[in-house]
Design a protein around this motif. Sequence first.
Motif, PDB file in Angstrom:
ATOM      1  N   LEU A 100      32.198 -16.386 126.579  1.00  0.00           N
ATOM      2  CA  LEU A 100      32.186 -15.864 125.206  1.00  0.00           C
ATOM      3  C   LEU A 100      30.768 -15.578 124.756  1.00  0.00           C
ATOM      4  O   LEU A 100      30.500 -14.586 124.073  1.00  0.00           O
ATOM      5  CB  LEU A 100      32.829 -16.875 124.246  1.00  0.00           C
ATOM      6  CG  LEU A 100      34.351 -16.900 124.122  1.00  0.00           C
ATOM      7  CD1 LEU A 100      34.756 -17.947 123.090  1.00  0.00           C
ATOM      8  CD2 LEU A 100      34.899 -15.544 123.733  1.00  0.00           C
ATOM      9  N   MET A 141      29.175 -12.088 125.480  1.00  0.00           N
ATOM     10  CA  MET A 141      29.624 -10.832 124.872  1.00  0.00           C
ATOM     11  C   MET A 141      28.422 -10.043 124.347  1.00  0.00           C
ATOM     12  O   MET A 141      27.454 -10.647 123.901  1.00  0.00           O
ATOM     13  CB  MET A 141      30.612 -11.128 123.742  1.00  0.00           C
ATOM     14  CG  MET A 141      31.944 -11.664 124.270  1.00  0.00           C
ATOM     15  SD  MET A 141      33.209 -11.807 122.997  1.00  0.00           S
ATOM     16  CE  MET A 141      33.663 -10.071 122.784  1.00  0.00           C
ATOM     17  N   PHE A 154      34.531 -12.848 129.658  1.00  0.00           N
ATOM     18  CA  PHE A 154      35.652 -13.699 129.266  1.00  0.00           C
ATOM     19  C   PHE A 154      36.946 -13.207 129.916  1.00  0.00           C
ATOM     20  O   PHE A 154      37.716 -13.994 130.478  1.00  0.00           O
ATOM     21  CB  PHE A 154      35.799 -13.733 127.748  1.00  0.00           C
ATOM     22  CG  PHE A 154      36.820 -14.734 127.267  1.00  0.00           C
ATOM     23  CD1 PHE A 154      36.450 -16.050 127.018  1.00  0.00           C
ATOM     24  CD2 PHE A 154      38.139 -14.360 127.060  1.00  0.00           C
ATOM     25  CE1 PHE A 154      37.384 -16.990 126.576  1.00  0.00           C
ATOM     26  CE2 PHE A 154      39.082 -15.282 126.627  1.00  0.00           C
ATOM     27  CZ  PHE A 154      38.706 -16.605 126.383  1.00  0.00           C
ATOM     28  N   SER A 177      38.151 -15.232 121.236  1.00  0.00           N
ATOM     29  CA  SER A 177      37.765 -14.011 121.942  1.00  0.00           C
ATOM     30  C   SER A 177      38.337 -12.780 121.249  1.00  0.00           C
ATOM     31  O   SER A 177      37.645 -11.768 121.089  1.00  0.00           O
ATOM     32  CB  SER A 177      38.265 -14.078 123.392  1.00  0.00           C
ATOM     33  OG  SER A 177      38.086 -12.847 124.044  1.00  0.00           O
ATOM     34  N   GLU A 234      36.261  -9.596 119.728  1.00  0.00           N
ATOM     35  CA  GLU A 234      36.481  -8.245 120.238  1.00  0.00           C
ATOM     36  C   GLU A 234      36.857  -7.270 119.123  1.00  0.00           C
ATOM     37  O   GLU A 234      36.570  -6.076 119.214  1.00  0.00           O
ATOM     38  CB  GLU A 234      37.590  -8.270 121.298  1.00  0.00           C
ATOM     39  CG  GLU A 234      37.164  -8.934 122.599  1.00  0.00           C
ATOM     40  CD  GLU A 234      38.328  -9.113 123.559  1.00  0.00           C
ATOM     41  OE1 GLU A 234      39.484  -8.833 123.148  1.00  0.00           O
ATOM     42  OE2 GLU A 234      38.094  -9.536 124.700  1.00  0.00           O
TER      43      GLU A 234
END
Length: 232
Positions: free
Chosen positions: A79, A82, A87, A111, A115
């Motif tokens: 995570l 990112m 992930f 997550s 996103e």
Amino acid sequence: MREMGREREATKVAYTVEQLVAFNRYNPDILPDLENYVNDQVSSQTYSLDANLCLLRLYQFEPEKMSSQIVARILVKALMAMPAPDFSLCLFLIPERVQMEEQFKTLIVLSHYLETGRFRQFWDEAAKSRHIVEAVPGFEQAIQGYAVHVLSLTYQKIPRTVLAEAINIEGLSLDKFLEHQVANSGWVIEKSQGRGQLIVLPRNEFNDPALKKNAADSVPLEHITRIFPILS
């Protein structure tokens, strides 16, 4: 001197693990070394996706040896990487029955919030699961850096309140953060009547159509460096 010694030791460990992964990728005997390396990544705030993926593959062949704590730490570190897709890459190697454990369901929800840019929901959910995320130093700063990354690709100007919600910082800590960005990252602070401060972010090809290049020449999002400083 102690710090330098620690850095040399971390480099030695990383080199040894790289050798193990390169020449023994499917050898279950290296499981303990890879598990120890996950803990080393946590304590030294380093990261090796390749080693972690190798460990998750070995767990597929040796499910009885799987450590839920180690898997959770791998996912938290993913995570933190990112906007890279780490992930999802890790989750693909984790059996569905394991994903149904409460801590992994929580990480999957976190997550999803990241996103989709739902940062307020992310921080609210993370606050309920501090025992998972706070076990990995640097987690909060890494996610705050990702939030800044997303904002910088989307907006030319943002209200202070929007930034505060996205990075979960308020008051004097936010003042300190803004001072750092103004001094080092080209941010500008404007005062707007009735709306408080407006943060002017540097122009780039994503937040300014006039600078947009051809799609073939654009920089992949995962290659853009995060800019959040660690607040001390």
